[in-house]
Design a protein around this motif. Sequence first.
Motif, mmCIF file in Angstrom:
data_model
loop_
_atom_site.group_PDB
_atom_site.id
_atom_site.type_symbol
_atom_site.label_atom_id
_atom_site.label_comp_id
_atom_site.label_asym_id
_atom_site.label_seq_id
_atom_site.Cartn_x
_atom_site.Cartn_y
_atom_site.Cartn_z
ATOM 1 N N LEU A 17 -34.158 23.816 -1.492
ATOM 2 C CA LEU A 17 -33.182 24.479 -0.640
ATOM 3 C C LEU A 17 -33.462 24.235 0.836
ATOM 4 C CD1 LEU A 17 -33.046 27.925 -2.470
ATOM 5 C CD2 LEU A 17 -31.495 25.974 -2.741
ATOM 6 N N MET A 18 -34.775 24.123 1.189
ATOM 7 C CA MET A 18 -35.142 24.004 2.590
ATOM 8 C C MET A 18 -36.541 23.406 2.687
ATOM 9 S SD MET A 18 -35.946 27.109 5.263
ATOM 10 C CE MET A 18 -37.390 27.552 4.317
ATOM 11 N N ILE A 19 -36.742 22.616 3.726
ATOM 12 C CA ILE A 19 -38.062 22.103 4.067
ATOM 13 C C ILE A 19 -38.277 22.427 5.538
ATOM 14 C CG2 ILE A 19 -39.530 20.064 4.294
ATOM 15 C CD1 ILE A 19 -37.739 18.702 2.183
ATOM 16 N N ASN A 20 -39.408 23.085 5.872
ATOM 17 C CA ASN A 20 -39.718 23.325 7.275
ATOM 18 C C ASN A 20 -41.201 23.085 7.510
ATOM 19 O OD1 ASN A 20 -41.151 25.712 6.646
ATOM 20 N ND2 ASN A 20 -39.395 27.023 7.067
ATOM 21 N N ILE A 24 -41.898 24.696 1.651
ATOM 22 C CA ILE A 24 -40.678 24.263 0.959
ATOM 23 C C ILE A 24 -40.092 25.438 0.190
ATOM 24 C CG2 ILE A 24 -39.787 22.694 -0.817
ATOM 25 C CD1 ILE A 24 -42.360 20.979 -0.187
ATOM 26 N N MET A 25 -38.796 25.659 0.318
ATOM 27 C CA MET A 25 -38.079 26.663 -0.460
ATOM 28 C C MET A 25 -37.370 25.939 -1.588
ATOM 29 S SD MET A 25 -37.134 29.899 -0.814
ATOM 30 C CE MET A 25 -37.269 30.716 0.745
ATOM 31 N N ILE A 26 -37.649 26.377 -2.821
ATOM 32 C CA ILE A 26 -37.008 25.761 -3.972
ATOM 33 C C ILE A 26 -36.297 26.818 -4.804
ATOM 34 C CG2 ILE A 26 -38.643 23.842 -4.078
ATOM 35 C CD1 ILE A 26 -39.971 25.222 -6.440
ATOM 36 N N SER A 27 -35.326 26.370 -5.564
ATOM 37 C CA SER A 27 -34.625 27.215 -6.525
ATOM 38 C C SER A 27 -34.905 26.631 -7.908
ATOM 39 C CB SER A 27 -33.124 27.214 -6.250
ATOM 40 O OG SER A 27 -32.450 27.991 -7.212
ATOM 41 N N VAL A 28 -35.417 27.486 -8.799
ATOM 42 C CA VAL A 28 -35.725 27.060 -10.161
ATOM 43 C C VAL A 28 -35.069 28.039 -11.118
ATOM 44 C CG1 VAL A 28 -37.535 26.564 -11.829
ATOM 45 C CG2 VAL A 28 -37.943 26.110 -9.403
ATOM 46 N N CYS A 29 -34.140 27.544 -11.898
ATOM 47 C CA CYS A 29 -33.433 28.364 -12.889
ATOM 48 C C CYS A 29 -32.843 29.625 -12.250
ATOM 49 C CB CYS A 29 -34.359 28.727 -14.039
ATOM 50 S SG CYS A 29 -34.985 27.308 -14.944
ATOM 51 N N GLY A 30 -32.276 29.482 -11.057
ATOM 52 C CA GLY A 30 -31.613 30.595 -10.388
ATOM 53 C C GLY A 30 -32.523 31.505 -9.591
ATOM 54 N N ASN A 31 -33.833 31.249 -9.554
ATOM 55 C CA ASN A 31 -34.776 32.047 -8.767
ATOM 56 C C ASN A 31 -35.315 31.196 -7.625
ATOM 57 O OD1 ASN A 31 -34.869 34.485 -10.469
ATOM 58 N ND2 ASN A 31 -35.737 33.090 -11.972
ATOM 59 N N ASP A 32 -35.419 31.801 -6.432
ATOM 60 C CA ASP A 32 -35.896 31.089 -5.258
ATOM 61 C C ASP A 32 -37.366 31.388 -5.007
ATOM 62 O OD1 ASP A 32 -33.278 30.278 -5.048
ATOM 63 O OD2 ASP A 32 -32.800 31.592 -3.363
ATOM 64 N N ALA A 46 -45.758 14.353 2.409
ATOM 65 C CA ALA A 46 -44.872 13.636 1.485
ATOM 66 C C ALA A 46 -43.558 13.254 2.174
ATOM 67 C CB ALA A 46 -44.575 14.508 0.265
ATOM 68 N N ALA A 47 -42.992 12.161 1.747
ATOM 69 C CA ALA A 47 -41.681 11.737 2.251
ATOM 70 C C ALA A 47 -40.613 12.733 1.795
ATOM 71 C CB ALA A 47 -41.351 10.346 1.730
ATOM 72 N N ILE A 48 -39.655 13.003 2.647
ATOM 73 C CA ILE A 48 -38.603 13.972 2.333
ATOM 74 C C ILE A 48 -37.877 13.601 1.041
ATOM 75 C CG2 ILE A 48 -36.376 14.919 3.092
ATOM 76 C CD1 ILE A 48 -37.508 14.881 5.943
ATOM 77 N N GLY A 49 -37.565 12.340 0.867
ATOM 78 C CA GLY A 49 -36.887 11.907 -0.359
ATOM 79 C C GLY A 49 -37.684 12.218 -1.607
ATOM 80 N N ASP A 50 -39.011 12.086 -1.509
ATOM 81 C CA ASP A 50 -39.858 12.395 -2.658
ATOM 82 C C ASP A 50 -39.902 13.890 -2.938
ATOM 83 O OD1 ASP A 50 -40.429 9.711 -2.963
ATOM 84 O OD2 ASP A 50 -42.353 9.829 -1.904
ATOM 85 N N VAL A 51 -39.883 14.709 -1.888
ATOM 86 C CA VAL A 51 -39.873 16.170 -2.065
ATOM 87 C C VAL A 51 -38.539 16.624 -2.663
ATOM 88 C CG1 VAL A 51 -40.000 18.400 -0.881
ATOM 89 C CG2 VAL A 51 -41.543 16.556 -0.210
#
Length: 94
Positions: A17-20, A24-32, A46-51
């Motif tokens: 969802l976000m990289i700062n 890193i903010m991720i969403s997994v199965c509807g949970n952030d 890490a490269a942004i594309g890889d993240v």
Amino acid sequence: MQTLLESNIGNTSANVLMINSQGIMISVCGNDYFLSYNRIPWMLSAAIGDVLNVRMSGRNAIEWPALNVDLEIESLQHPECYPLIMKRSETEVL
């Protein structure tokens, strides 16, 4: 204009969802979840594309294939139960 979420690679149940500068903010199965670089230091350079290339790995884990990183969903829900331990050698634990 394409947003970070829309530029994610693939259509999965795991999305970045976000990289700062803090993590890193991720969403997994509807949970952030926010993954601090303190807990996942290998993602800092890490490269942004890889993240962005995160996907489900079975029902209980996510993976970043290009980074060779796998995390159990349980470790996202209860990070206190999964301390980061690094080894310099087989006999030394930090």
